[in-house]
Design a protein around this motif. Structure first.
Motif, PDB file in Angstrom:
ATOM      1  N   PHE A 165      43.889  28.943  45.002  1.00  0.00           N
ATOM      2  CA  PHE A 165      42.840  28.199  44.326  1.00  0.00           C
ATOM      3  C   PHE A 165      42.722  26.818  44.960  1.00  0.00           C
ATOM      4  CE2 PHE A 165      43.469  31.133  40.702  1.00  0.00           C
ATOM      5  CZ  PHE A 165      42.144  31.434  40.462  1.00  0.00           C
ATOM      6  N   GLU A 166      41.717  26.087  44.501  1.00  0.00           N
ATOM      7  CA  GLU A 166      41.544  24.734  45.034  1.00  0.00           C
ATOM      8  C   GLU A 166      42.751  23.848  44.727  1.00  0.00           C
ATOM      9  OE1 GLU A 166      37.848  23.701  43.254  1.00  0.00           O
ATOM     10  OE2 GLU A 166      36.680  24.401  44.957  1.00  0.00           O
ATOM     11  N   LYS A 221      39.134  34.436  33.988  1.00  0.00           N
ATOM     12  CA  LYS A 221      37.744  34.239  33.590  1.00  0.00           C
ATOM     13  C   LYS A 221      36.864  35.082  34.511  1.00  0.00           C
ATOM     14  CE  LYS A 221      37.195  29.866  33.910  1.00  0.00           C
ATOM     15  NZ  LYS A 221      36.566  28.541  33.928  1.00  0.00           N
ATOM     16  N   SER A 228      34.326  34.297  36.238  1.00  0.00           N
ATOM     17  CA  SER A 228      34.060  33.651  37.530  1.00  0.00           C
ATOM     18  C   SER A 228      35.321  33.615  38.395  1.00  0.00           C
ATOM     19  CB  SER A 228      33.518  32.236  37.325  1.00  0.00           C
ATOM     20  OG  SER A 228      34.433  31.442  36.604  1.00  0.00           O
ATOM     21  N   ASP A 229      36.487  33.637  37.756  1.00  0.00           N
ATOM     22  CA  ASP A 229      37.726  33.749  38.538  1.00  0.00           C
ATOM     23  C   ASP A 229      37.756  35.076  39.278  1.00  0.00           C
ATOM     24  OD1 ASP A 229      38.697  31.288  37.620  1.00  0.00           O
ATOM     25  OD2 ASP A 229      39.635  32.201  35.868  1.00  0.00           O
ATOM     26  N   ILE A 230      37.386  36.122  38.545  1.00  0.00           N
ATOM     27  CA  ILE A 230      37.378  37.451  39.163  1.00  0.00           C
ATOM     28  C   ILE A 230      36.359  37.492  40.300  1.00  0.00           C
ATOM     29  CG2 ILE A 230      37.152  39.932  38.744  1.00  0.00           C
ATOM     30  CD1 ILE A 230      39.455  38.585  37.219  1.00  0.00           C
ATOM     31  N   ASN A 231      35.222  36.842  40.090  1.00  0.00           N
ATOM     32  CA  ASN A 231      34.243  36.749  41.179  1.00  0.00           C
ATOM     33  C   ASN A 231      34.863  36.085  42.404  1.00  0.00           C
ATOM     34  OD1 ASN A 231      31.882  36.188  38.646  1.00  0.00           O
ATOM     35  ND2 ASN A 231      31.707  37.877  40.088  1.00  0.00           N
ATOM     36  N   GLU A 232      35.629  35.043  42.154  1.00  0.00           N
ATOM     37  CA  GLU A 232      36.272  34.352  43.285  1.00  0.00           C
ATOM     38  C   GLU A 232      37.292  35.261  43.962  1.00  0.00           C
ATOM     39  OE1 GLU A 232      38.058  30.587  42.382  1.00  0.00           O
ATOM     40  OE2 GLU A 232      38.837  30.334  44.416  1.00  0.00           O
ATOM     41  N   ARG A 273      37.356  38.443  44.167  1.00  0.00           N
ATOM     42  CA  ARG A 273      36.685  39.488  44.947  1.00  0.00           C
ATOM     43  C   ARG A 273      36.071  38.916  46.223  1.00  0.00           C
ATOM     44  NH1 ARG A 273      33.234  43.569  41.488  1.00  0.00           N
ATOM     45  NH2 ARG A 273      31.706  41.873  41.541  1.00  0.00           N
ATOM     46  N   ALA A 274      35.498  37.735  46.082  1.00  0.00           N
ATOM     47  CA  ALA A 274      34.904  37.111  47.271  1.00  0.00           C
ATOM     48  C   ALA A 274      35.975  36.847  48.325  1.00  0.00           C
ATOM     49  CB  ALA A 274      34.197  35.819  46.880  1.00  0.00           C
ATOM     50  N   LYS A 275      37.137  36.405  47.883  1.00  0.00           N
ATOM     51  CA  LYS A 275      38.215  36.136  48.841  1.00  0.00           C
ATOM     52  C   LYS A 275      38.699  37.443  49.486  1.00  0.00           C
ATOM     53  CE  LYS A 275      39.973  31.831  46.805  1.00  0.00           C
ATOM     54  NZ  LYS A 275      39.232  30.986  47.734  1.00  0.00           N
TER      55      LYS A 275
END
Lengths: 184, 247
Positions: A104-105, A141, A143-147, A149-151
């Motif tokens: 994460f950031e 969350k 949007s966490d899951i979106n992140e 998957r994107a990674k």
């Protein structure tokens, strides 16, 4: 030690240098323009936490016939679903170390990869190569899951036919490493 | 502004469809638009207006039309409503629309819209919506999957999800220059929209509750959102990046 006992003992972290294979058999999970894996290929339910992970196979232990058998089983489960766009089974590849390096950031780690060999059943062969990519971040969350998957999407290679990942017939050395891993 | 415009004046020709319906409530349809834009002193109320959806007739069930004006501040959308021929039974009959307001996209709240003379309105031909039509077609293709399509735990796309995804896509493609997303289906029935270029990566999920979540990384700058209504746009910076990018 029975085979199943040996298998259960192997739920350990996978080494960073190992390559992981992700099976793809629905062309709807491929981006038509680039033939890359789409994020829909990564089930959100598999990325929610530590209880359940994203299935992959460790290439060094993977056996072509087992992967084909599992692919055929999965495809058979949906054979009566007319809208499924089956493709011949493909494999996308990623390096364990790259996946585990995702952060994460704030620098906190997102994934761990653990070996989770599967014992044989009446209908499927044993899969000692099976492993799971786990969300160890404690975050889930949407949007966490979106992140996540994107990674993952950026880390997996373009899927290729199974044969291209197994250029030579399964050799004795592969069988030996397979046996060693089980009885380690 | 209440000008009556015949479609033939806009070089539109005859609509080969049998019935027209505006998506949602006529008074608040799709797209950012400014009501009362002639009164710049007042804060601009932004509503949701869009194009129109042509309900299934004998032809393509999903075709979208809109009127566009191109102004200095970017694309501007005229809100149109069907006129007296709202229910058109004869496919060959020309359809009259009334322009009930002028919509402005790429206009920030508080910024004065620039009224455009009617002569600058031009019909955006059907072809300019090819990206939208392609995305909707793909969506419908995915919606045909039944429970178990990806194994025992997978479920089909709920109708509510389909509607929400349509709403999002119509809204998204108000500007035809937007980068087309990959449209996918998750095993939990959610719709996935995914964009990836050298400059950006965006993953977005639309659920049956009509809400979406997203994660975006544009040139290393990340943004995210949860539980956003499907008729709300992505943040401006993300939209801007998606409008400036080619795959």
């Amino acid at each position: 030690m029975s085979m199943s006992e040996g298998i259960e003992r192997l739920q350990t972290p996978v080494e960073d240098g190992e390559m992981l294979l992700r099976l793809v058999w629905d062309s709807h999970d491929l981006i038509a323009d680039t033939l890359e894996l789409a994020t829909s290929a990564f089930s959100k339910n598999d990325l929610m936490g530590m209880d359940r992970g994203l299935s992959v196979d460790r290439q060094k232990l993977a056996v072509k016939s087992v992967i084909i058998s599992l692919a055929e089983k999965q495809m058979a489960q949906v054979e009566n679903n007319p809208a499924v766009n089956r493709t011949r089974p493909l494999l996308a590849k990623a390096r364990t170390g790259d996946i585990c390096a995702s952060v994460f950031e704030d620098g906190s780690k997102i994934f761990s990869v653990i070996a989770t060999p599967i014992a044989a059943t009446a209908t499927t062969p044993a899969n000692p190569a099976h492993a799971e990519i786990l969300n160890i971040s404690g975050k889930s969350k949407k949007s966490d899951i979106n992140e996540f998957r994107a990674k993952l999407q950026t880390l997996f290679s373009m899927p290729k036919p199974i044969d291209e990942h197994f250029p030579e017939p399964n050799t004795l050395s592969r069988f030996v490493s397979w046996v060693k891993a089980i009885y380690k | 502004m209440q000008n009556s415009v015949n479609m033939s004046d806009l070089e539109m020709g005859v609509l080969p469809f049998q019935k027209l319906n505006i998506l949602g409530d006529k008074s608040s349809s799709v797209g950012d638009y400014a009501i009362g834009n002639a009164i710049p002193e007042r804060p601009i109320r932004f509503g949701r207006v869009s194009g129109m959806r042509l309900e299934p007739g004998s032809g393509n069930p999903h075709t979208f039309y809109r009127l566009m004006m191109v102004g200095q501040s970017g694309d501007q959308i005229a809100v149109i409503e069907p006129g007296i021929n709202e229910a058109v039974s004869d496919a060959s009959m020309p359809i009259t629309f009334s322009i009930v307001d002028t919509a402005f996209t790429n206009t920030r709240v508080g910024q004065r819209p620039i009224p455009q003379p009617m002569s600058k309105i031009a019909w955006v031909p059907h072809k300019s919506n090819e990206k939208l039509e392609s995305a909707i077609a793909r969506l419908n293709d995915l919606a045909a999957k039944s429970n178990g399509w990806k194994g025992p735990d997978s479920v089909s796309m709920p109708k509510e999800t389909l509607r929400a995804a349509e709403t999002f896509l119509i809204r998204y493609f108000v500007s035809p220059t937007m980068l087309a997303p990959f449209v996918g289906l998750d095993s939990d029935g959610d719709v996935t929209l995914f964009w990836k270029t050298d400059q950006l990566i965006v993953d977005l999920s639309i659920s049956s509750d009509g809400l979406y979540s997203f994660y975006a990384n544009v040139k290393g700058v990340t943004s995210r959102g949860d539980d956003i209504p499907a008729d709300k746009e992505l943040p401006f910076k993300v939209r801007f990046a998606l409008s400036q990018t080619t795959r």
